[in-house]
Enzyme design. Structure first.
Site: not given
Ligand code: PEP
Ligand code: MG
Length: 875
Positions: A764, A829, A762, A337, A93, A104, A23, A743, A766, A102, A849, A455
């Site tokens: 992993g 992935c 790849s 804005r 403000r 703050m 602002k 992973e 997660n 809205g 990728y 709002h």
């Molecule tokens: C991961 O671990 O990131 C993964 C893609 O495999 P999963 O979630 O099946 O363990």
């Molecule tokens: Mg995994």
């Protein structure tokens, strides 16, 4: 060297958002464009951080610079702060780098005390107005700065009006308002202990400090988290001379967009109210008039505004959200804005700005926020069902989309119902920022009061949540409401159409939304700029087809264990994992192989020769053993074992920590026959598809949960041996690749050794996040809330890649992997593959990728283009 904490609007520029907030920077920019801006100054975000990190005390240096700026403002306005003849009044403000509507605090009419109010009465020749401003100021200051809730004042105000028989505030006389001022000051003293402060400088310092503190309030905190705004940005504070929209019939206030924020149509769009202050529009207390009517009410002001709107849009090369005030016929622009808009509007505006020659395709790509595309992929009503449905009411189409759910009347009830798994419609008189959690938990929001810029409308649009606002025919009861003769109680179902504003007293089915031509155009531009390929995580042929429609360029992960979730498959799979002997297991594998092969055939066909990565079985056992008595009986029927025997087997298989247990490549080491069956299915399917459809499929066989090169080698040998057998049996060969997931942290650290034998990696992320943090994927939810509430983690690292730790492991693995195999194919992935902030990291670290769920493919395409164009997802 002393730090500059205060900038007059004439000293700043539009580029100084970090220091002056959005602002403040825009006010500075508009000042230099020569627009009619009420003069003022900005206290910087650095002053806010200083305040919040030094015991919430405002430094003498900041105070001194504020004093100087006030002197300057006095000179420009030829008014004096706290004066008894012609007092300068200011608004205070918030304004952070990112707009947080809205969230703050704001204080208006600051600079009034018992003497200055007389000065204001004399200068405006309007004592009623002066005392009205004073009583509003006392209430706002008490509420915002001191924490004496405005509720106490509102109750007194209502009682006062009732005792006098008034319906409207406008019926109150000057004498009445004077009496109210005295009562309000008494409330202040009773609740706070001290007299209401008459020192105007003190009022100002206190109010600036209060806005700094409001950066820390729970609703701002929640909003920041939802919108990925870092805590350490802080907010700037804008102190601006007051102009009054409530000085009579030639005054007014409005909020106007230079294009339609819901559809993107290139037509000015907004609302205004005569004789009102800006907050009245935003709070939705009265329902305002459409902007076009101003042409009749005040034609000159209307035309003047159109000129400014055009100038601002051309200057900023974007749709603007502007706030104006008209004081006694004179127009002021209070702020501008880039306007918040729906995803559909964002696409249309970006594409049309290119057509109008205002921006390049690169700029258009950068104008659309990848995360927002989610909205486009939301459902709309089933056209057949909606054609038959009869609406019971119509109000403003404040935020598009279709919603069907059970009605709740408070934010808390809405949130609780959502947590119980219900679909919720939140019905409120009007919403305020306290309602934000309930709104976020709802499918749709319905309000009785408030316009398109209230709002409820602004926040719902930003959330992508359907909202119908301003349905004034609704009569609210206790946990129920009446509309068109229907009584709708808590828990009843209604449906809302946020695109038409229609309300239905029935359940209406929804269907997936269609994507417009603008979407295709913008995606094409995005694709021209991105470097990262975008693949999808697809476990079924349907997923693969859907992802292809969204532009996926291959499959980055097929979780083969997920192919067995269907009711006719899961018992066979269970029989396999609960086998006691090799013979039993091989028999069970034979019965599941046809399913697996058929799915692979269909996936390859759907992908028409694009790359497909198939991961060998990786079932965390706790997800796959039977759960209910019924499940056990079905498996017993297949295997010929008793339920008791199967339960004993499950008990023997039980693991304390299955996520770190007998899964991934460890299963192949113990039961090579599983891997053999899968490799046969993968390769036989590819050979068949090549033969029957002519697609040259090169399956990428991925070995999960590798942490040690010898374990990778062990499984790869099984793959290669089985491939030889398949090729011999089928009398033909095809190409295939073998690679691994990264992973486990040890795999990242030993990536150079692994890459000698693995053709691709790849990530992993997660599991890599789980194992790097030592934080169980299954239990993280419970723990993370406390971590985030206490600012230990800013965001959930399972959703947004932790660049510092997990990211470092990825970087190491890429470098070490490339050191032994320079052309190694690199992808991701884990869930992070669909998150724009994480995608930006993947681009910079040099992955080939990203792979994500089908609905996130468009987001990933756009995010990859943003990364390639150098946009920074700030955190
Ligand atoms: C991961 O671990 O990131 C993964 C893609 O495999 P999963 O979630 O099946 O363990
Ligand atoms: Mg995994």
């Amino acid at each position: 060297m002393s730090v500059k904490y205060v900038y007059m609007f004439s000293e700043g520029t539009g580029k100084m958002k970090e220091l002056l907030g959005g602002k403040g920077a825009n006010l500075a920019e508009m000042t230099s464009l020569g627009l009619p801006i009420p003069e003022g100054f900005t206290v910087t975000t650095e002053a806010c951080t200083l305040y919040n990190t030094s015991g919430k005390v405002m430094s003498d240096e900041v105070k001194a610079q504020v004093d100087k700026a006030i002197e300057e403002l006095e000179k420009i306005s030829q008014k004096k702060f706290g004066d008894t003849k012609n007092p300068l009044l200011v608004s205070v403000r918030s304004g952070s780098r990112a707009s947080m509507p809205g969230m703050m605090d704001t204080v208006l009419n600051l600079g009034l005390n018992d003497e200055a109010v007389e000065g204001l009465a004399a200068a405006t020749n309007n004592p009623r107005f002066a005392y009205d401003s004073y009583r509003r100021f006392i209430m706002m200051f008490s509420d915002v700065v001191i924490g004496v809730s405005k509720h106490y004042f509102e109750v007194v105000l209502d009682e006062f009006k009732t005792s006098k028989g008034y319906k409207d505030d406008l019926e109150m006389s000057t004498e009445d308002l004077k009496e109210l001022v005295a009562t309000f000051k008494k409330i202040y003293k009773d609740k706070h202990g001290d007299d209401f402060p008459s020192d105007v400088k003190g009022q100002l310092y206190e109010s600036i400090a209060a806005v700094f503190r409001s950066w820390d309030n729970p609703r701002a905190d929640y909003y920041r988290r939802m919108n990925d705004i870092p805590y350490d940005w802080g907010t700037a504070v804008n102190v601006q001379s007051m102009v009054f929209g409530n000085m009579g019939e030639t005054s007014g206030t409005g909020v106007i967009f230079s294009r339609n924020p819901a559809t993107g149509e290139n037509k000015i769009y907004g609302e205004y109210m005569i004789n009102a202050q800006g907050e009245d529009v935003v709070a939705g207390v009265r329902t305002p008039k459409p902007f076009e009517e101003l042409e009749k009410d005040m034609p000159e002001v209307y035309r003047e505004f159109l000129g400014y709107s055009d100038k601002l849009e051309k200057h900023y090369k974007d749709m603007q959200d502007m706030e104006m005030t008209i004081e006694n016929g004179k127009l002021y622009i209070l702020q501008t804005r880039s306007g918040k808009r729906t995803a559909a509007a964002a696409l249309r505006i970006a594409v049309e700005l290119v057509d109008e020659g205002l921006i390049t395709t690169k700029e258009a790509v950068l104008k659309v926020d990848p995360k927002q595309l989610d909205q486009l992929l939301h459902p709309t009503f089933d056209p057949k069902a909606i054609a038959l449905a009869k609406p019971i009411g119509k109000a403003l189409p404040a935020s598009p989309g279709a919603a069907c759910g059970q009605v709740y009347f408070t934010s808390k009830d809405a949130k609780d119902a959502h947590d119980r798994g219900e679909k919720v419609i939140l019905v409120r008189n009007e919403t305020s920022p306290e309602d934000i959690e309930g709104m976020a938990a709802s499918q749709g929001i319905l309000t009785v009061k408030g316009g398109m810029t209230s709002h409820a409308a602004v926040v719902a649009r930003a959330m992508g949540t359907c909202c119908v606002s301003g349905c004034e025919e609704i009569k609210m009861g206790t946990k129920s409401f009446e509309l068109a003769g229907c009584t709708i109680k808590e828990g009843d179902f209604i449906s809302l159409d946020g695109s038409t504003g229609l309300i239905y007293n029935e359940v209406i089915g929804t269907v997936e939304s269609e994507i417009s031509g603008d979407f295709e155009k913008l995606m094409k531009w995005a694709d021209e700029h991105r470097k990262l390929k975008v693949r999808t995580n697809a476990d079924t042929p349907e997923d693969a087809r859907k992802a292809l429609e969204f532009g996926a360029e291959g499959i980055g992960l097929t979780r083969t264990e997920h192919m067995f979730f269907e009711p006719d498959r899961i018992p066979k799979f269970r029989a396999m994992i609960m086998s006691d002997t090799l013979e039993e297991r091989e028999a069970a594998l034979e019965s599941i192989m046809p399913f697996q092969k058929k799915d692979f055939v269909e996936i390859y066909e759907a992908m028409e020769g694009r790359p497909v990565t198939i991961r060998l079985l990786d079932p965390p056992l706790h997800e796959f053993v039977p759960h209910s008595e019924e499940d056990y009986k079905v498996v017993a029927g297949i295997t010929g074992k008793t339920v008791e025997e199967l339960k004993a087997k499950a008990a023997a298989m039980h693991e304390i920590n299955p996520m770190m247990g007998h899964r991934g490549c460890r299963l192949s080491v113990t039961f090579p026959e599983i891997t053999k069956m899968q490799v046969r299915a993968i390769l036989e399917a590819a050979i068949e598809v090549k033969k029957n459809k002519g697609f040259n499929v090169v399956p990428e066989i991925m070995i999960p949960l590798v942490g040690e090169i010898k374990e990778y080698r062990f499984v790869k040998n099984i793959v290669d041996e089985t491939a030889k057998e398949v090729f011999e049996k089928m009398g033909t060969t095809i190409e295939y690749m073998v690679g691994t997931m990264i992973e486990i942290p040890r795999a990242a650290l030993t990536a150079d050794a692994i890459a000698k034998e693995a053709e691709f990696f790849s990530f992993g992320t997660n599991d890599l996040t789980q194992l790097t943090y030592g934080l169980s994927r299954d239990d993280a939810g419970k723990i993370l809330n406390d971590y985030i509430d206490n600012n230990i983690y800013e965001v959930d690292p399972t959703a947004r890649l932790d660049r510092t730790g997990v990211g470092e492991l990825i970087d190491i693995a890429c470098k070490r992997g490339k050191s032994t195999r320079p052309d190694i194919k690199l992808g991701i992935c884990g869930e992070h593959g669909g998150d724009p902030y994480s995608i930006e990291f993947c681009h910079h670290v040099g992955l080939d990728y990203v792979s994500c769920s089908p609905f996130r493919v468009p987001i990933a395409r756009l995010a990859a283009a943003h990364a390639a164009l150098g946009a920074v997802n700030e955190r």
